[in-house]
Design a protein around this motif. Sequence first.
Motif, PDB file in Angstrom:
ATOM      1  N   CYS A 423       0.769  -1.191   0.047  1.00 10.46           N
ATOM      2  CA  CYS A 423      -0.008  -0.013   0.169  1.00 10.46           C
ATOM      3  C   CYS A 423       0.817   1.155  -0.001  1.00 10.46           C
ATOM      4  O   CYS A 423       2.009   1.077   0.477  1.00 10.46           O
ATOM      5  N   TYR A 424       0.311   2.416  -0.356  1.00 14.53           N
ATOM      6  CA  TYR A 424       0.763   3.458  -0.176  1.00 14.53           C
ATOM      7  C   TYR A 424       0.589   4.369   1.014  1.00 14.53           C
ATOM      8  O   TYR A 424      -0.828   4.206   1.074  1.00 14.53           O
ATOM      9  N   ILE A 425       1.167   5.228   1.777  1.00 14.60           N
ATOM     10  CA  ILE A 425       0.759   6.006   2.732  1.00 14.60           C
ATOM     11  C   ILE A 425       1.135   7.309   2.319  1.00 14.60           C
ATOM     12  O   ILE A 425       2.464   7.605   1.908  1.00 14.60           O
ATOM     13  N   ASN A 426       0.514   8.359   2.060  1.00 14.16           N
ATOM     14  CA  ASN A 426       0.633   9.523   1.710  1.00 14.16           C
ATOM     15  C   ASN A 426       0.161  10.816   2.724  1.00 14.16           C
ATOM     16  O   ASN A 426      -0.422  10.366   3.651  1.00 14.16           O
ATOM     17  N   ASP A 427       0.223  12.061   2.136  1.00 12.58           N
ATOM     18  CA  ASP A 427      -0.193  13.094   2.979  1.00 12.58           C
ATOM     19  C   ASP A 427       0.178  12.996   4.497  1.00 12.58           C
ATOM     20  O   ASP A 427      -0.381  13.288   5.464  1.00 12.58           O
ATOM     21  N   PHE A 428       1.467  12.826   4.374  1.00  8.36           N
ATOM     22  CA  PHE A 428       2.219  13.112   5.691  1.00  8.36           C
ATOM     23  C   PHE A 428       2.209  14.579   6.239  1.00  8.36           C
ATOM     24  O   PHE A 428       2.363  15.413   5.337  1.00  8.36           O
ATOM     25  N   PRO A 429       2.350  14.819   7.519  1.00  7.64           N
ATOM     26  CA  PRO A 429       2.553  16.248   8.093  1.00  7.64           C
ATOM     27  C   PRO A 429       3.821  16.857   7.645  1.00  7.64           C
ATOM     28  O   PRO A 429       4.881  16.094   7.587  1.00  7.64           O
ATOM     29  N   MET A 430       3.812  18.011   7.068  1.00  5.03           N
ATOM     30  CA  MET A 430       4.953  18.689   6.769  1.00  5.03           C
ATOM     31  C   MET A 430       5.908  18.887   7.903  1.00  5.03           C
ATOM     32  O   MET A 430       7.024  18.769   7.905  1.00  5.03           O
ATOM     33  N   TYR A 431       5.224  19.360   9.021  1.00  2.00           N
ATOM     34  CA  TYR A 431       5.971  19.818  10.054  1.00  2.00           C
ATOM     35  C   TYR A 431       5.418  19.132  11.472  1.00  2.00           C
ATOM     36  O   TYR A 431       4.335  18.642  11.609  1.00  2.00           O
ATOM     37  N   GLU A 432       6.381  18.959  12.502  1.00  2.00           N
ATOM     38  CA  GLU A 432       5.963  18.450  13.749  1.00  2.00           C
ATOM     39  C   GLU A 432       6.766  19.318  14.805  1.00  2.00           C
ATOM     40  O   GLU A 432       7.982  19.753  14.698  1.00  2.00           O
ATOM     41  N   ILE A 433       6.369  18.978  16.192  1.00  2.00           N
ATOM     42  CA  ILE A 433       7.129  19.537  17.216  1.00  2.00           C
ATOM     43  C   ILE A 433       8.180  18.600  17.815  1.00  2.00           C
ATOM     44  O   ILE A 433       7.707  17.467  17.828  1.00  2.00           O
ATOM     45  N   ASP A 434       9.317  18.690  17.912  1.00  2.00           N
ATOM     46  CA  ASP A 434      10.519  17.964  18.400  1.00  2.00           C
ATOM     47  C   ASP A 434      10.396  17.749  19.840  1.00  2.00           C
ATOM     48  O   ASP A 434      10.308  18.765  20.423  1.00  2.00           O
ATOM     49  N   GLU A 435      10.230  16.457  20.122  1.00  2.00           N
ATOM     50  CA  GLU A 435       9.912  16.202  21.627  1.00  2.00           C
ATOM     51  C   GLU A 435      11.100  16.658  22.506  1.00  2.00           C
ATOM     52  O   GLU A 435      10.798  17.079  23.543  1.00  2.00           O
ATOM     53  N   GLU A 436      12.276  16.465  21.828  1.00  2.00           N
ATOM     54  CA  GLU A 436      13.305  16.853  22.757  1.00  2.00           C
ATOM     55  C   GLU A 436      13.479  18.074  22.991  1.00  2.00           C
ATOM     56  O   GLU A 436      13.558  18.875  23.990  1.00  2.00           O
ATOM     57  N   THR A 437      13.339  19.081  22.084  1.00  2.00           N
ATOM     58  CA  THR A 437      13.696  20.453  21.854  1.00  2.00           C
ATOM     59  C   THR A 437      12.609  21.389  22.073  1.00  2.00           C
ATOM     60  O   THR A 437      12.554  22.418  22.587  1.00  2.00           O
TER      61      THR A 437
END
Length: 581
Positions: A423-437
């Motif tokens: 299968c294909y997985i698409n439409d990933f989020p462009m950005y995320e909050i880094d858990e460490e920083t």
Amino acid sequence: MSDLYRSRTMDQISEADIGEELKIAGWVENIRDHGGVSFIDLRDMYGVMQVVLRDTSLLDNVRKEECLSIEGLVQHRDEETYNPKIPTGTIELEAHKIDILGKVYRDLPFEIATSKEIREDVRLKYRYLDMRNRKVKDNILFRSKVTRFLRDKMEELGFIDIQTPILCASSPEGARDYVVPSRKYKGKFYALPQAPQQYKQLLMVSGIDKYYQIAPCFRDEDARADRSPGEFYQLDFEMAFATQEDVFKVGEEVLTAAFKEFAPKGSVVTEAPYPIYSYKEAMLQFGTDKPDLRNPLRIVDVTEFFQRCTFKPFHGQTVRAINVHAKLSKGQHEKLLKFAQSIGMGGLGYLEVKEEMKYKGPIDKFIPDDMKMELAELAGLSVGDTIFFIAAPEKAANLFAGQIRDELGQRLDLLEKNAYRFCYINDFPMYEIDEETGKLGFTHNPFSMPQGGLKALNEKDPLEILAYQYDIVCNGVELSSGAVRNHDMEIMEKAFEIAGYEKETLKEKFGALYNAFQFGAPPHAGMAPGLDRMIMLLRGEENIREVIAFPMSGTAQDLMCGAPNEITEQQLREVHIKVRD
């Protein structure tokens, strides 16, 4: 072929050669003494042949695994000694002369035939002996066939094989780089490429329409069963003037063809077009962005439903449900609860669906009677089902539900047999909050095109922006990642600005792309299915190191050649390096 050592390989000898004098060469797999008559099983890369020695003095000083050249007469075996397991099982070579080409000077560290059963560190230290084991060697020969097939397929589709540099500039994104100090430029370093990302994009700018290579990639990452530390190979390709859908078609055509060609006989392979799930859909239905579609179970969101029930532990939580058409025994429930607790869950609620759609289970009393049919419709319940509930904050609920789905699939033997489900997985989020920083950063590839372009970057909450990024997943293994690339300099500047990069940093770290995109860059897109993982799946191996000729150990060491190792003070001085304690 010169007949100095051999006149035929084992696969070239058959009953048609009976009565002919031949010379064969290989390694002594076994020696058997039958009282006055002895036998050697001689193995080369192509097969095994029985050698009969009526003059047993020929065996003087011959040891197992020595490399021999044997001259003799091809003859029929006695019928009662036929070996149907090998192609040469009806013939043998009566030896007249033996030359020892390569002696064995010390005891073997393990039996070749059972090498796969011994400790991995010993196998890797003596990998050249381990590869004499037919199963181990066959994996490497199989890999060669698959690689050739992939090359032929890409050429057939009009792609051009181009090698990109191994010594390149370090990149601030992704995994840790392997760095190489420069002798000529004091205090400066090359990096080994984590992927040919920038170079293949530059090829698109140069006017190359379709590029591919079997690309070596280097990442300083810890090993896993499906990830080799240090280096790995991928079928890397990129296309100019291409959309996401164009890349999907190439990926489907190449992978389906390869898996149909090389999967075990009787296997089922997903036909194009592959199912497509957005990242959001995948996390809801499967609890992972690497779903195993051989598992028929699906996860259902029942969060809103349980906010209206009286079961307080579910209030304010994300609640997922998994419906299984099976009644579990008390022992199965106990084992499943133990598993749930082992992954960090406090418990695992469930209901059994009885006759007349009545429920039985710990949380039945908390569901009002007038809502019970609503749950049945929501989760597709029928008599005989068992439904499990997972409650936690959303991210944890997805993770736990995915693990419970996998565990149920394995424990209840629900996975489709002899199948490769893509299968294909698409439409990933462009950005995320880094858990460490705690800072905003790119979720995956920073060179991906944001959906909505510059308008989205200027107007939307960064955490709501999706990227044209996609993965190919097969049987729960991520085979490939890819993206429609961001080829617009304005959009690139804004995308990196949101992730905390100033324009000067962009110019410095990605200067080649930044400059190239000022000279008419075409839209382009691509992906890179992992070769090692493909072979691992096709061979049914649990560990990726089984399909690599000379893999590093799980601790990123070459136990055979002793890497990493120390170098001399002179070598350090030449590259201006001082080792600190």
